[in-house]
Design an enzyme around this catalytic site. Structure first.
Site, PDB file in Angstrom:
ATOM      1  N   HIS A  33       0.770  -1.227  -0.002  1.00  0.00           N
ATOM      2  CA  HIS A  33      -0.012   0.111   0.072  1.00  0.00           C
ATOM      3  C   HIS A  33       1.015   1.117   0.081  1.00  0.00           C
ATOM      4  O   HIS A  33       0.516   2.350   0.318  1.00  0.00           O
ATOM      5  CB  HIS A  33      -0.935   0.074   1.247  1.00  0.00           C
ATOM      6  CG  HIS A  33      -2.017  -1.190   1.059  1.00  0.00           C
ATOM      7  ND1 HIS A  33      -2.730  -1.711   2.094  1.00  0.00           N
ATOM      8  CD2 HIS A  33      -2.180  -1.898   0.000  1.00  0.00           C
ATOM      9  CE1 HIS A  33      -3.481  -2.330   1.936  1.00  0.00           C
ATOM     10  NE2 HIS A  33      -3.627  -2.732   0.559  1.00  0.00           N
TER      11      HIS A  33
ATOM     12  N   CYS B 253       4.763  13.090  -7.477  1.00  0.00           N
ATOM     13  CA  CYS B 253       3.818  14.148  -8.087  1.00  0.00           C
ATOM     14  C   CYS B 253       2.547  13.543  -8.894  1.00  0.00           C
ATOM     15  O   CYS B 253       2.738  12.450  -9.349  1.00  0.00           O
ATOM     16  CB  CYS B 253       4.750  14.901  -9.324  1.00  0.00           C
ATOM     17  SG  CYS B 253       3.958  16.063 -10.171  1.00  0.00           S
TER      18      CYS B 253
ATOM     19  N   CYS C 257       6.009  21.222 -12.533  1.00  0.00           N
ATOM     20  CA  CYS C 257       5.223  20.741 -13.699  1.00  0.00           C
ATOM     21  C   CYS C 257       3.991  21.204 -13.866  1.00  0.00           C
ATOM     22  O   CYS C 257       3.206  20.909 -14.770  1.00  0.00           O
ATOM     23  CB  CYS C 257       5.455  19.254 -13.876  1.00  0.00           C
ATOM     24  SG  CYS C 257       4.379  18.479 -12.993  1.00  0.00           S
TER      25      CYS C 257
ATOM     26  N   THR D 195      -3.496  -8.599  10.438  1.00  0.00           N
ATOM     27  CA  THR D 195      -4.592  -7.903   9.681  1.00  0.00           C
ATOM     28  C   THR D 195      -6.107  -8.306   9.822  1.00  0.00           C
ATOM     29  O   THR D 195      -6.293  -9.518  10.029  1.00  0.00           O
ATOM     30  CB  THR D 195      -4.322  -8.011   8.218  1.00  0.00           C
ATOM     31  OG1 THR D 195      -5.074  -7.472   7.316  1.00  0.00           O
ATOM     32  CG2 THR D 195      -4.034  -9.789   7.788  1.00  0.00           C
TER      33      THR D 195
HETATM   34  N1  APR Z   1      -1.009  -8.689  17.450  1.00  0.00           N
HETATM   35  C1  APR Z   1      -1.594  -9.029  16.444  1.00  0.00           C
HETATM   36  N2  APR Z   1      -2.909  -8.679  15.634  1.00  0.00           N
HETATM   37  C2  APR Z   1      -3.327  -7.507  16.262  1.00  0.00           C
HETATM   38  C3  APR Z   1      -2.647  -7.000  17.713  1.00  0.00           C
HETATM   39  C4  APR Z   1      -1.509  -7.404  17.952  1.00  0.00           C
HETATM   40  N3  APR Z   1      -1.070  -6.997  19.078  1.00  0.00           N
HETATM   41  N4  APR Z   1      -3.600  -5.656  17.789  1.00  0.00           N
HETATM   42  C5  APR Z   1      -4.305  -5.794  16.713  1.00  0.00           C
HETATM   43  N5  APR Z   1      -4.474  -6.736  16.037  1.00  0.00           N
HETATM   44  C6  APR Z   1      -5.235  -7.063  14.814  1.00  0.00           C
HETATM   45  C7  APR Z   1      -6.835  -6.700  15.093  1.00  0.00           C
HETATM   46  O1  APR Z   1      -7.340  -7.914  15.654  1.00  0.00           O
HETATM   47  C8  APR Z   1      -7.114  -6.440  13.639  1.00  0.00           C
HETATM   48  O2  APR Z   1      -7.563  -7.816  13.205  1.00  0.00           O
HETATM   49  O3  APR Z   1      -4.846  -6.301  13.971  1.00  0.00           O
HETATM   50  C9  APR Z   1      -5.849  -6.179  12.794  1.00  0.00           C
HETATM   51  C10 APR Z   1      -6.009  -4.741  12.543  1.00  0.00           C
HETATM   52  O4  APR Z   1      -7.000  -4.525  11.186  1.00  0.00           O
HETATM   53  P1  APR Z   1      -7.233  -3.525  10.526  1.00  0.00           P
HETATM   54  O5  APR Z   1      -7.490  -2.078  11.541  1.00  0.00           O
HETATM   55  O6  APR Z   1      -8.352  -3.319   9.731  1.00  0.00           O
HETATM   56  O7  APR Z   1      -5.897  -2.830   9.653  1.00  0.00           O
HETATM   57  P2  APR Z   1      -5.431  -3.737   8.473  1.00  0.00           P
HETATM   58  O8  APR Z   1      -6.002  -5.051   8.622  1.00  0.00           O
HETATM   59  O9  APR Z   1      -3.833  -3.519   8.444  1.00  0.00           O
HETATM   60  O10 APR Z   1      -6.199  -2.713   7.370  1.00  0.00           O
HETATM   61  C11 APR Z   1      -5.611  -3.222   5.981  1.00  0.00           C
HETATM   62  O11 APR Z   1      -7.122  -1.180   5.348  1.00  0.00           O
HETATM   63  O12 APR Z   1      -7.322   0.706   5.738  1.00  0.00           O
HETATM   64  C12 APR Z   1      -6.746  -0.049   4.736  1.00  0.00           C
HETATM   65  O13 APR Z   1      -4.983   0.549   3.609  1.00  0.00           O
HETATM   66  C13 APR Z   1      -5.302   0.335   4.880  1.00  0.00           C
HETATM   67  O14 APR Z   1      -3.493  -1.185   4.962  1.00  0.00           O
HETATM   68  C14 APR Z   1      -4.464  -0.688   5.337  1.00  0.00           C
HETATM   69  C15 APR Z   1      -5.784  -1.997   5.071  1.00  0.00           C
END
Ligand code: APR
Length: 250
Positions: free
Chosen positions: A131, A139, A161, A199
């Site tokens: 990402h 730019c 530009c 994630t």
């Molecule tokens: N260890 C492991 N996982 C964790 C921890 C931890 N200490 N703390 C929180 N989490 C988990 C949460 O349970 C959740 O499932 O991390 C995850 C975060 O999820 P999101 O907030 O949705 O973030 P992410 O999955 O990175 O979002 C993906 O969405 O907003 C866009 O581009 C942005 O890259 C981002 C993408």
């Protein structure tokens, strides 16, 4: 949650890593997919959790081409705040553990959705920043790029530009960098072990890397909560990244 995953979750929670360490030691090719949860342990907010960025900000106004066109100064103000936050924290033990694991695995790829540079700062080498990265500006009109190390001067958003400087981030509705995406899919395709760390699995195409449509790897999720990927993975360990990854790295 599927019975098999439920059993695996209980087994993992009860006995720690199960045979994950053995699987890692015998793996020829490992791909890791990370999200903001791994950086939560460094003190950065996630996107969708309690206090997360999307809980307190308007996605479409801050992380979209339309939002930037409507108010570039607001968008730069938000990214200046995030850049400052990134510089104010250190890689977590989980980031450091992944860098150590990379040294032991013949073919290791780290595909991250994070733009905070913490994997790079922790010493990870083969990092695919799906990402983008909050270390550069580009730019909107030509292909000029420049470092984004300190707060961007809101009076200097225009480029000579005629275009405008914008953060080198993939916004909602934009395509991921083709070369980075192809490398990530190729890594997932050849992996025999995949770790999915921190994630929610809500955003495509990143989340699809961990699905059986893309990989035949044994997929292990490390997350304190269930996610959209939990039903798809082979094992889901209900734990924080720093509770598991340092154990795997020793
Ligand atoms: N260890 C492991 N996982 C964790 C921890 C931890 N200490 N703390 C929180 N989490 C988990 C949460 O349970 C959740 O499932 O991390 C995850 C975060 O999820 P999101 O907030 O949705 O973030 P992410 O999955 O990175 O979002 C993906 O969405 O907003 C866009 O581009 C942005 O890259 C981002 C993408």
């Amino acid at each position: 949650m599927a019975r098999a995953v439920e059993r695996a979750v209980m087994q993992e929670t009860a006995t720690g890593l199960g045979d994950l360490r053995e699987r890692l030691d015998s793996a020829r090719s490992v791909t890791v997919l990370t999200g903001s949860g791994i950086s939560a342990e460094s003190g950065l907010p996630t996107f969708r959790g309690v206090g997360g960025l999307w809980r307190t900000h308007r996605v479409e106004e801050l992380a979209s081409p339309q939002g930037f066109a409507r108010d570039p100064r607001l968008v730069w103000t938000w990214y200046n705040e995030r850049r400052t936050a990134h510089k104010g924290v250190e890689p977590s033990p989980a980031h450091a553990a992944l860098a150590r694991i990379e040294e032991r695995v013949p073919d290791f790829t780290l595909a991250t959705q994070n733009v905070d540079s913490l994997h790079v700062r922790a010493g990870s080498r083969n990092v695919l920043e799906l990402h983008g990265k909050l270390r550069e500006a580009k730019c909107t009109r030509c292909d000029a790029r420049r470092p984004f190390d300190d707060a961007f001067d809101l009076e200097a958003i225009e480029h000579e530009c005629g275009g405008m400087w914008r953060p080198d981030i993939v916004w909602f509705g934009e395509a991921l960098p083709q070369d980075v995406l192809e490398a990530a899919f190729a890594a997932a395709h050849r992996a025999d072990l995949m770790l999915v760390v921190g994630t929610s699995g809500m955003v495509q195409p990143a989340a699809s890397l961990a699905t059986k449509r893309v990989t035949s790897a044994y997929v292990v999720e490390i997350n304190p909560e269930e996610t959209a990927l939990t039903p798809e993975v082979d094992r889901s360990i209900r734990a924080r990244a720093s509770d598991v990854l340092p154990q795997l790295a020793t």
